[in-house]
Design an enzyme around this catalytic site. Sequence first.
Site, mmCIF file in Angstrom:
data_model
loop_
_atom_site.group_PDB
_atom_site.id
_atom_site.type_symbol
_atom_site.label_atom_id
_atom_site.label_comp_id
_atom_site.label_asym_id
_atom_site.label_seq_id
_atom_site.Cartn_x
_atom_site.Cartn_y
_atom_site.Cartn_z
ATOM 1 N N ASP A 83 27.319 -32.673 18.215
ATOM 2 C CA ASP A 83 26.048 -32.732 18.947
ATOM 3 C C ASP A 83 25.224 -31.494 18.618
ATOM 4 O O ASP A 83 24.730 -30.805 19.510
ATOM 5 C CB ASP A 83 26.329 -32.811 20.453
ATOM 6 C CG ASP A 83 25.081 -33.187 21.262
ATOM 7 O OD1 ASP A 83 24.077 -33.624 20.659
ATOM 8 O OD2 ASP A 83 25.107 -33.029 22.498
ATOM 9 N N TRP A 87 29.366 -14.772 29.749
ATOM 10 C CA TRP A 87 27.909 -14.800 29.608
ATOM 11 C C TRP A 87 27.522 -14.176 28.278
ATOM 12 O O TRP A 87 28.041 -13.127 27.898
ATOM 13 C CB TRP A 87 27.239 -14.039 30.748
ATOM 14 C CG TRP A 87 25.756 -13.961 30.593
ATOM 15 C CD1 TRP A 87 25.015 -12.914 30.116
ATOM 16 C CD2 TRP A 87 24.818 -14.998 30.904
ATOM 17 N NE1 TRP A 87 23.681 -13.229 30.108
ATOM 18 C CE2 TRP A 87 23.527 -14.497 30.591
ATOM 19 C CE3 TRP A 87 24.944 -16.291 31.422
ATOM 20 C CZ2 TRP A 87 22.374 -15.249 30.782
ATOM 21 C CZ3 TRP A 87 23.791 -17.041 31.608
ATOM 22 C CH2 TRP A 87 22.531 -16.526 31.291
ATOM 23 N N ILE A 88 26.627 -14.826 27.544
ATOM 24 C CA ILE A 88 26.160 -14.318 26.257
ATOM 25 C C ILE A 88 24.695 -13.910 26.400
ATOM 26 O O ILE A 88 23.842 -14.739 26.750
ATOM 27 C CB ILE A 88 26.297 -15.386 25.156
ATOM 28 C CG1 ILE A 88 27.758 -15.807 24.997
ATOM 29 C CG2 ILE A 88 25.755 -14.870 23.827
ATOM 30 C CD1 ILE A 88 27.940 -17.043 24.143
#
Length: 294
Positions: free
Chosen positions: A202, A100-101
């Site tokens: 992308d 998790w950031i």
Amino acid sequence: MFLSADFIKNIEEVLSKLIGSRFKIINMLPVSGGDMHKSYRIHGSVESFFIKMNDADALPNIFVFEREGLKLLKKVGHAVVPDLLVAGQFNSDAFLLMSWIEEGENSVAAQANLGRMLASVHKNTNDFYGLEYDNYIGTLPQYNQPRASWSDFFIEERLKKQLTHGESVGVIDTSLRRKFERLFDLIPSLFPIEPPALLHGDLWKGNYMISREGIPFLIDPAVYYGHREMDLALTQLFGGFDEAFYDAYQEVFPLEKNWKKRTDLWNLYILLFHANVFGGSYLKQVIQIVNKFI
């Protein structure tokens, strides 16, 4: 997406093996921002993780390809990416699990660091345009058969594949296909020749993050080796990139002159993808760009 008790237990077991101690999920809270997958923040007593999920039967190996793309950006391109944990499957649920950031400020300094990082990624080249395997752009297949020239790759593996899909779902008509055939004859003369560059593939504003420490992370790639202006063109399409990003990029790896005049040409690929998935105004943009070049 319903999260069964068995699924949650499986994720607890996976995380426990990864961190080397028993991990108990306190809760899993939905994370917004993605149109393609269901995403959650996994809360434990000490640390958190991120998981995204989708139908394994409908999108075989989609998270395996995403994991491999992130690994390539890190190993070859020396990019900063989330710690990669595991791409797995439980029953019909495919998932990608990673650290998790905590999001931080998207500052000028962070934008400059992002620009330098992308330039460093692009300096990595290859003997061909494409990749050794196909992957995904969003939830549609992305075809990467190696080609010796960029114009051949862009026409055959990018534009024609999206046009064929669009015809199959009734988005692309005969008139527009004929206009593209005229454009194909012109493409080789419309851009400067450059060697293949490792691309994120992308890179819109939703596919990078700035951590609480101000570190930019690349996420959600659709990697291949292509013309580096493809990544730069997409950063222009939906906004979200500061001038500091472009200035820093130019310092590390200067672009050929008039690159902004070619952004519409390169963005035809991603706009065709959006037209095939979402329709509406994206198709109008495609038609306007094709008419502009022919």
